[in-house]
Each structure stands twice: as C-alpha cells, then as structure tokens.
Design a protein around this motif. Structure first.
Motif, PDB file in Angstrom:
ATOM      1  N   PHE A  23       0.842  -1.191   0.000  1.00  0.00           N
ATOM      2  CA  PHE A  23       0.000   0.000   0.000  1.00  0.00           C
ATOM      3  C   PHE A  23       0.880   1.244   0.000  1.00  0.00           C
ATOM      4  O   PHE A  23       1.762   1.376   0.847  1.00  0.00           O
ATOM      5  N   PRO A  24       0.642   2.182  -0.925  1.00  0.00           N
ATOM      6  CA  PRO A  24       1.451   3.402  -0.939  1.00  0.00           C
ATOM      7  C   PRO A  24       1.123   4.310   0.230  1.00  0.00           C
ATOM      8  O   PRO A  24       0.006   4.287   0.763  1.00  0.00           O
ATOM      9  N   GLY A  25       2.108   5.101   0.637  1.00  0.00           N
ATOM     10  CA  GLY A  25       1.901   6.077   1.690  1.00  0.00           C
ATOM     11  C   GLY A  25       1.435   7.398   1.120  1.00  0.00           C
ATOM     12  O   GLY A  25       1.175   7.532  -0.071  1.00  0.00           O
ATOM     13  N   ALA A  26       1.357   8.411   1.991  1.00  0.00           N
ATOM     14  CA  ALA A  26       0.859   9.716   1.563  1.00  0.00           C
ATOM     15  C   ALA A  26       1.914  10.547   0.851  1.00  0.00           C
ATOM     16  O   ALA A  26       1.606  11.525   0.188  1.00  0.00           O
ATOM     17  N   SER A  27       3.171  10.147   0.977  1.00  0.00           N
ATOM     18  CA  SER A  27       4.248  10.934   0.382  1.00  0.00           C
ATOM     19  C   SER A  27       4.170  10.929  -1.138  1.00  0.00           C
ATOM     20  O   SER A  27       3.904   9.910  -1.766  1.00  0.00           O
ATOM     21  N   LYS A  28       4.418  12.106  -1.734  1.00  0.00           N
ATOM     22  CA  LYS A  28       4.418  12.208  -3.188  1.00  0.00           C
ATOM     23  C   LYS A  28       5.529  11.351  -3.789  1.00  0.00           C
ATOM     24  O   LYS A  28       5.447  10.906  -4.933  1.00  0.00           O
ATOM     25  N   ARG A  67      -6.703   5.586 -15.507  1.00  0.00           N
ATOM     26  CA  ARG A  67      -7.164   6.586 -14.567  1.00  0.00           C
ATOM     27  C   ARG A  67      -7.047   7.958 -15.200  1.00  0.00           C
ATOM     28  O   ARG A  67      -6.325   8.170 -16.143  1.00  0.00           O
ATOM     29  N   LYS A  68      -7.758   8.875 -14.660  1.00  0.00           N
ATOM     30  CA  LYS A  68      -7.646  10.249 -15.120  1.00  0.00           C
ATOM     31  C   LYS A  68      -7.938  11.176 -13.955  1.00  0.00           C
ATOM     32  O   LYS A  68      -8.640  10.834 -13.013  1.00  0.00           O
ATOM     33  N   SER A  69      -7.382  12.358 -14.024  1.00  0.00           N
ATOM     34  CA  SER A  69      -7.631  13.372 -13.017  1.00  0.00           C
ATOM     35  C   SER A  69      -8.514  14.447 -13.617  1.00  0.00           C
ATOM     36  O   SER A  69      -8.272  14.894 -14.738  1.00  0.00           O
ATOM     37  N   ASP A  70      -9.559  14.843 -12.887  1.00  0.00           N
ATOM     38  CA  ASP A  70     -10.419  15.908 -13.366  1.00  0.00           C
ATOM     39  C   ASP A  70      -9.822  17.276 -13.064  1.00  0.00           C
ATOM     40  O   ASP A  70     -10.372  18.296 -13.459  1.00  0.00           O
ATOM     41  N   GLY A  71      -8.722  17.293 -12.343  1.00  0.00           N
ATOM     42  CA  GLY A  71      -8.119  18.556 -11.975  1.00  0.00           C
ATOM     43  C   GLY A  71      -6.798  18.775 -12.674  1.00  0.00           C
ATOM     44  O   GLY A  71      -6.320  17.952 -13.440  1.00  0.00           O
ATOM     45  N   SER A  72      -6.192  19.909 -12.404  1.00  0.00           N
ATOM     46  CA  SER A  72      -4.915  20.247 -12.994  1.00  0.00           C
ATOM     47  C   SER A  72      -3.780  19.699 -12.145  1.00  0.00           C
ATOM     48  O   SER A  72      -3.988  19.147 -11.063  1.00  0.00           O
ATOM     49  N   GLU A  73      -2.562  19.887 -12.653  1.00  0.00           N
ATOM     50  CA  GLU A  73      -1.398  19.499 -11.861  1.00  0.00           C
ATOM     51  C   GLU A  73      -1.355  20.295 -10.566  1.00  0.00           C
ATOM     52  O   GLU A  73      -0.962  19.773  -9.522  1.00  0.00           O
ATOM     53  N   THR A  74      -1.799  21.550 -10.628  1.00  0.00           N
ATOM     54  CA  THR A  74      -1.841  22.378  -9.415  1.00  0.00           C
ATOM     55  C   THR A  74      -2.749  21.757  -8.371  1.00  0.00           C
ATOM     56  O   THR A  74      -2.407  21.705  -7.179  1.00  0.00           O
ATOM     57  N   LEU A  75      -3.908  21.263  -8.803  1.00  0.00           N
ATOM     58  CA  LEU A  75      -4.835  20.656  -7.851  1.00  0.00           C
ATOM     59  C   LEU A  75      -4.236  19.408  -7.223  1.00  0.00           C
ATOM     60  O   LEU A  75      -4.380  19.175  -6.019  1.00  0.00           O
ATOM     61  N   GLN A  76      -3.552  18.586  -8.022  1.00  0.00           N
ATOM     62  CA  GLN A  76      -2.912  17.407  -7.454  1.00  0.00           C
ATOM     63  C   GLN A  76      -1.833  17.806  -6.459  1.00  0.00           C
ATOM     64  O   GLN A  76      -1.638  17.140  -5.435  1.00  0.00           O
ATOM     65  N   ASN A  77      -1.148  18.907  -6.724  1.00  0.00           N
ATOM     66  CA  ASN A  77      -0.157  19.410  -5.774  1.00  0.00           C
ATOM     67  C   ASN A  77      -0.833  19.882  -4.489  1.00  0.00           C
ATOM     68  O   ASN A  77      -0.285  19.720  -3.397  1.00  0.00           O
ATOM     69  N   ILE A 127      -3.643  18.600  -3.240  1.00  0.00           N
ATOM     70  CA  ILE A 127      -4.020  17.380  -2.519  1.00  0.00           C
ATOM     71  C   ILE A 127      -2.800  16.751  -1.849  1.00  0.00           C
ATOM     72  O   ILE A 127      -2.863  16.322  -0.686  1.00  0.00           O
ATOM     73  N   ASN A 128      -1.681  16.704  -2.567  1.00  0.00           N
ATOM     74  CA  ASN A 128      -0.450  16.160  -1.978  1.00  0.00           C
ATOM     75  C   ASN A 128      -0.023  16.978  -0.769  1.00  0.00           C
ATOM     76  O   ASN A 128       0.415  16.428   0.254  1.00  0.00           O
TER      77      ASN A 128
END
Length: 281
Positions: free
Chosen positions: A103-108, A169-179, A181-182
């Motif tokens: 299982f992956p952790g929360a770290s980017k 998979r796909k993200s409905d948000g931008s790279e900024t949004l993923q950043n 969330i991270n």
C-alpha cells in the motif's frame, strides 16, 4: 445488496456481494483500516484522492488507511465485487511490515501503484476463491485458515510489482490541484485555511473550491476534517486523551473537534480512547 460470501472478525471483514441499484454520486469516506477491492462486473467508477479510475472486469484497487475514496454505480447492471477490510493486527508480526508495503503512503515520493488491471484474474482471483471457500467452513477452521489466506493474498499482490501495465485513470483537476491534494496529505495536522492554500498555490478561493469539489467530490474543509478525524481516532485508540488527539490532529478548539468527531464517526472521542482495533460495531 445480496451477500454471496461473508467473513466477519475483529480484524478482518471479507465480503463477496452483488448490487443492482445505481447511485450516481460517489459515496465518499475514509477510514483507519486497509481495504482491498476486487472488481468483477458492473458499470462503476472509483474516485481516490481526486483520481478517477474506470474499472475493468477483474481489476484490483488497494486503499490505505486515511485515503479519501468512494464508488459510483453508473447503472442498474449487476455490480459484483469482493471487498476485504483489515487491520494490521490480522497479520503476523514477522511479515506485517513487508505485507503492508504493497500500500502506498501519503508521500508524493511514494510511487507504488494502487490499481492493477493486468494478470489480476490469473494471479489474484485464485486467492480470492480461497477466501470465498473459507467463508463456508466451520468457525474453528475458518478462524485458523483466515490469517493464512489473507497473508497469501497480500504476498501474491506483492509479487505483481509493476506488471500491471497501463493504468486506466484520469484526473479531473490540474497538476496544481494534485499538488494541493499532496500538500494537504502531508500537512493536514498543521494550521491550514482556505486563504493559506489559495495564497500558496496562487489560485483564487472561489476557483480552488470549485475545482477541488469537482475533482474530489467534497469541499477542501470537509476533506481536511475527514483526514484529521481518522488520524485522531488512531491516536485515541493508541491511548492518547481526547484533548491530545484534538491538538495533534490539527484542532485548536476542542468543541469543534468534538462536533466533527461525532459527525464523522458517529460516537464521541472518549468512547474510542484505548479501544482495540475492531471492525465489529
């Protein structure tokens, strides 16, 4: 929902079931245990931390504790799946760390995948069938074999490694949004406000709220609340007082913590202090 096979213990819940009802909205939540989701048939999507997964028959999804996720049933087609929930205490001490590592952790920086679509039926379904058979055994034999079958399944998933092919998979948000969330996943116990996030990522509060809800299915504030309360629950179960758990999970106002805890978990924080990990409520 019709149950085809079920196992329920303090540390493990295994369910093989089918549903005919559609939902259209994601049933979003997070929890303090591990989940393995084996999809077999139906028209469903899974949303995990802002990432949308279009599931294919005999695909596998791994969900670590405190990961925000939910399923959407798009039609009334039979929706057949296997879900396995467990606490680490279900695993032997000598193999626990190794088996949890799937299982992956929360770290980017943690790039372990959570979705597997290739070779899953061939390599994983036999382990699921063993658990289905286990559900029909006598209680004594079931309790003896369940930890063995669980560890065998996790070991088989570990062996899949990076052989899952292209991830659907796909993200409905931008790279900024993923950043964003991270960042929230790394700092949710810090003092975080909408203004702080908007300033840090150079985005207006209105636009941030809009794209965050579209990507994750909830507001930024509710997302933080779920993360903090599930973490607080882990602290309480570890013996921390309610006041300590509130402070360590990011709350400066105990009354706000208490209200959020009651809303999300359904009970007061005092009830969970020192409680043993249990999936039976």
């Amino acid at each position: 929902m019709a149950s085809l096979a079920q196992i329920t213990t303090e540390h493990v819940i295994f369910g093989y079931s089918t549903t005919l009802n559609s939902s259209y909205d994601y049933a979003l939540h997070c929890h303090n245990f591990y989940e393995i989701y084996y999809y077999m048939e139906g028209d469903v999507d899974y949303l995990v931390e802002g990432i949308h997964y279009k599931l294919s028959p005999h695909s596998l999804l791994l969900l670590a504790p405190n990961v925000f996720h939910g399923v959407r049933v798009n039609s009334g087609k039979p929706y057949i799946r296997i879900a396995l929930h467990f606490f680490p205490e279900a695993l032997s001490l000598e193999r626990r760390a190794m088996l949890q590592s799937i299982f992956p952790g929360a770290s980017k920086a943690d790039t372990k995948e959570i979705f597997y679509a290739d070779n899953v039926k061939e390599k994983i379904f036999p382990q699921m069938e063993a658990l289905i058979d286990c559900a029909g055994l006598s209680e004594s034999l079931k309790n003896t074999l369940l930890p063995v079958y669980l560890e065998a399944l996790l070991a088989r998933i570990l062996s899949l490694g990076k052989e899952n092919g292209e991830v659907q998979r796909k993200s409905d948000g931008s790279e900024t949004l993923q950043n964003v969330i991270n960042y929230l996943n790394r700092h949710y116990t810090d003092h975080i406000t909408l203004d702080l996030i908007a300033d840090k990522f150079c985005i207006s509060k209105h636009h941030l709220n809009k794209v965050f809800r579209k990507a994750t299915g909830t507001t930024l504030c509710d997302y933080l609340s779920y993360k903090r309360i599930i973490y607080a629950k882990q602290l309480l179960m570890g013996g921390h007082s309610a006041e300590e758990a509130a402070g360590k999970s990011g709350y400066t106002d105990y009354s706000a913590f208490y209200r959020a805890y009651l809303k999300i978990t359904g009970n007061s924080p005092v009830k969970d202090r020192g409680a043993l990990p249990s999936l039976i409520r």
